[in-house]
Design an enzyme around this catalytic site. Structure first.
Site, PDB file in Angstrom:
ATOM      1  N   GLU A 158     -10.352  -2.510   4.249  1.00 30.19           N
ATOM      2  CA  GLU A 158      -9.041  -1.946   4.579  1.00 30.19           C
ATOM      3  C   GLU A 158      -8.898  -0.578   3.917  1.00 30.19           C
ATOM      4  O   GLU A 158      -9.678  -0.201   3.048  1.00 30.19           O
ATOM      5  CB  GLU A 158      -7.922  -2.849   4.055  1.00 30.19           C
ATOM      6  CG  GLU A 158      -7.964  -4.266   4.611  1.00 30.19           C
ATOM      7  CD  GLU A 158      -6.820  -5.155   4.131  1.00 30.19           C
ATOM      8  OE1 GLU A 158      -6.270  -5.899   4.946  1.00 30.19           O
ATOM      9  OE2 GLU A 158      -6.479  -5.123   2.937  1.00 30.19           O
ATOM     10  N   ASP A 211       0.768  -1.250   0.000  1.00 27.54           N
ATOM     11  CA  ASP A 211       0.000   0.000   0.000  1.00 27.54           C
ATOM     12  C   ASP A 211       0.805   1.310   0.000  1.00 27.54           C
ATOM     13  O   ASP A 211       1.767   1.449   0.770  1.00 27.54           O
ATOM     14  CB  ASP A 211      -0.847   0.084   1.269  1.00 27.54           C
ATOM     15  CG  ASP A 211      -1.523  -1.202   1.624  1.00 27.54           C
ATOM     16  OD1 ASP A 211      -1.452  -2.152   0.851  1.00 27.54           O
ATOM     17  OD2 ASP A 211      -2.124  -1.251   2.700  1.00 27.54           O
TER      18      ASP A 211
HETATM   19  C1  FRU Z   1      -3.699  -3.765   2.767  1.00 26.18           C
HETATM   20  C2  FRU Z   1      -3.069  -4.136   4.084  1.00 26.18           C
HETATM   21  C3  FRU Z   1      -3.439  -3.127   5.147  1.00 26.18           C
HETATM   22  C4  FRU Z   1      -2.322  -3.256   6.119  1.00 26.18           C
HETATM   23  C5  FRU Z   1      -1.150  -3.501   5.216  1.00 26.18           C
HETATM   24  C6  FRU Z   1      -0.094  -4.383   5.805  1.00 26.18           C
HETATM   25  O1  FRU Z   1      -3.024  -4.210   1.657  1.00 26.18           O
HETATM   26  O2  FRU Z   1      -3.461  -5.428   4.441  1.00 26.18           O
HETATM   27  O3  FRU Z   1      -4.703  -3.345   5.711  1.00 26.18           O
HETATM   28  O4  FRU Z   1      -2.159  -2.101   6.882  1.00 26.18           O
HETATM   29  O5  FRU Z   1      -1.659  -4.102   4.050  1.00 26.18           O
HETATM   30  O6  FRU Z   1       1.022  -4.443   4.992  1.00 26.18           O
END
Ligand code: FRU
Length: 618
Positions: free
Chosen positions: A332, A162
């Protein structure tokens, strides 16, 4: 004198040989030497590496198929940090640097626990990693891999997911990202950092926020605290992210140098809940004079909304999402923003909600809801059963916007991958890139509903290089009409055209190479869809979920304007006015060299087919 026969001598010499071997082996078991390093093999799964003559980096050999080893970094014999790395057992896939500069003048020892199933120390000594474990003053990050994007943002090395904490200040866009510096698979989440003056040329900076006792550093956001509401200073950059330890909680870090370095707040966590909550996203809400934070209650499939006067003390105001939109995965990476409605003086609120799995073509995707926000509660305009997607490809996830962008701009970027196969895509020293930056606003669809219009940020035009290939207008029938794509820079390009479908039922635009690998986009007038087929696009068999055809609604029109952006491992398609965007990874073994147009029946016309070569920007 005792007479020794050959027969009786044998056991004697045998013992001598065995004893010597044991002595030699023991020397080996106690300490092996590689320049400046002393390695002690202590057990089948336990070794110590003492750094005797430090250089800038310790290069760690990685094998992706190896189990994760835990490395405890001892500095003057005290544990400073721990991380996981897949230390090579059978072969070395690539090296990752462990930074020793930060410990200048101190004694560094790595206490390494491997997770291999074996019973004896001699097998451990044979691991491929030990021979290539090296001190070095350099690390080669000039990545030359064939699928490394040439104009999309990607990390110099290591794994990225992300985009995080994006903000704009004093002429620079900052982009942090979920980063594993110790391998090209997910793990050890840090915030990596890049910045740009123009959203297309990215400078890479040292890691911004590292794991600490509360956990690794998951996704989050940043704001510029212009009025010093938090008390860290006027114009301080405040980041709030998820600390992911045994549980997830929200932590604050602040920067007094425009986001180059962060201090982790000593009273963390600032939000703790007894549910799995993550990816806080903040903004200043003018009308209520408060900060708003939206938090993903991942398993509840809800977004929780908090308010605060000072970014430190947060009050839960409401929640949104129960039963709304796509619900087949965890929720998310939220974002909430007020957007103009094209061609009107109206604005509406948009709540972005990334979901995984449960996307329209499997795995990850970004949905959004349009409605109102009164400073406490988000109210959705549409019925719960309606789902709207921000992008109709398979590789657009964790989309969020820049905070404090100039001219009230709303610019978003997304991770260009999908959790179904992100860890297996055929790259090595790095994994994953971000999409092009995109500007978003709302438009009213033919059904009276409001939808997101997603267009490439205008800065992207500056990537155009040299003379465009102007193919003008022509007509195409069932026999395909082909035009060449640029040969320079691995064929990276932007293709612009206007389609006039006329009597065609389906119009096919094919990007292909000399190996007959192809990505086919289809404008299907009978079914009112636009699709992209990557089932024969190049390497596809590294994961069963990779081959796919993705489909966007696209009402039959007399004219369809299209923009296609081709990088070494991606194709992004945009309808001219941004009425749909479609992002898919592709891994052709040779660059695509040809664009061709054909129809299923009748004829279509292509107007102003123009292909721009693009600059190498990485
Ligand atoms: C989304 C996620 C988020 C988390 C991150 C961990 O892709 O699962 O929810 O903060 O990646 O790397």
């Amino acid at each position: 004198m005792k007479h020794y026969s050959h027969r009786t001598l044998l056991p004697f010499w045998g013992k001598v040989i065995v004893t010597s071997l044991i002595i030699i082996m023991n020397i080996g078991i106690c300490a092996a030497q590689s320049a400046g390093l002393k390695i002690h093999y202590l057990g089948a799964n336990h070794s110590l590496v003492q750094v005797r003559e430090p250089q800038k980096y310790l290069l760690l050999p990685v094998e992706e198929a190896a189990p994760e080893a835990t490395v405890n970094v001892l500095v003057n014999n005290k544990t400073d940090r721990s991380f996981q790395v897949r230390l090579a057992v059978n072969r070395i896939d690539y090296l990752v640097p462990f930074d020793l500069e930060q410990y200048k003048g101190k004694t560094v020892t790595l206490d390494i626990h491997t997770g291999n199933s074996r019973a004896n120390v001699r097998d451990a000594m044979a691991d491929a990693c030990w021979k290539e474990l090296k001190l070095s003053d350099t690390f080669d990050d000039a990545n030359r891999e064939e699928f490394r994007p040439l104009y999309h943002h990607s990390p110099l090395y290591g794994w990225m997911n992300d985009p995080n904490g994006m903000f704009y200040k004093d002429g620079e866009y900052h982009l942090y990202y979920q980063w594993n510096p110790y391998g090209s698979m997910w793990g050890n989440m840090n915030w990596g950092h890049s910045s740009s003056k123009d959203l297309i040329s990215w400078q890479h900076h040292p890691v911004a926020i590292q794991p600490n006792g509360l956990g690794t550093v998951f996704s989050g956001s940043s704001v510029v605290d212009k009025d010093n509401t938090a008390g860290f200073g006027k114009g301080a950059v405040i980041a709030i992210y998820t600390s992911a330890g045994a549980s997830q909680m929200q932590s604050l870090a602040y920067s007094l140098d425009n986001g180059m370095t962060f201090h982790v707040y000593e009273n963390n966590p600032i939000i703790a809940a007894d549910k799995e909550c993550r990816d806080p996203n903040m903004f200043w809400h003018e009308k209520s004079g408060k900060w708003i934070l939206i938090l993903a209650a991942a398993l509840e499939k809800e977004m929780w909304i908090y308010s605060s006067p000072n970014l430190k003390n947060w009050t839960k105001e409401s929640s949104f999402g129960h039963g709304y939109g796509a619900q087949d995965g965890v929720w998310e990476c939220p974002d909430l923003m007020e957007l103009p409605v094209r061609g009107t003086d109206r604005t509406k609120w948009v709540l972005i909600c990334n979901i995984n799995p449960g996307g329209p073509f499997g795995g990850s995707a970004a949905q959004y809801f349009v409605g109102d926000f009164d400073g406490k509660t988000f109210t959705c305009d549409t019925k719960p059963e309606i789902t709207k997607w921000m992008d109709y490809g398979k590789d657009h996830y964790a989309a969020v916007s820049w905070s404090n962008a100039p001219e009230k701009r709303h610019t978003v970027i997304a991770w260009m991958s999908n959790w179904q196969y992100a860890n297996n895509v055929p790259t090595k020293q790095f994994r994953s890139a971000n999409t092009l930056p995109r500007d978003i606003e709302l438009y009213e669809g033919g059904d009276g509903e409001l939808y997101l219009a997603v267009t490439p940020a205008p800065e992207v035009n500056a990537l155009r290089a040299g003379k465009a290939l102007k193919y003008g207008s022509f007509s195409a029938g069932t026999k395909k009409v082909s035009r060449k794509l640029p040969a320079e820079n691995s064929g990276i390009c932007e293709i612009n055209l206007e389609l006039v479908p006329r009597s065609a039922g389906k119009v096919y635009i094919t990007l292909s190479n000399d190996k007959d690998e192809r990505t086919v986009v289809t404008y299907d007038l009978e079914n009112s869809t636009f699709s992209m087929d990557r089932t024969a696009s190049g390497l596809t068999d590294f994961n069963k979920d990779f081959p796919a055809i993705t489909v966007a609604p696209c009402p039959a029109k007399a004219k369809l304007c299209l923009r296609l952006f081709v990088d070494r491992c991606s194709v992004e398609a945009f309808e001219g006015d941004g009425r749909f965007a479609m992002t898919n990874l592709v891994f052709p073994q040779h660059p695509y060299t040809t664009v061709s147009v054909a129809v299923d029946k009748g004829r279509c016309k292509v107007n102003d087919l123009t292909v721009n070569s693009l600059k190498v920007n990485n």
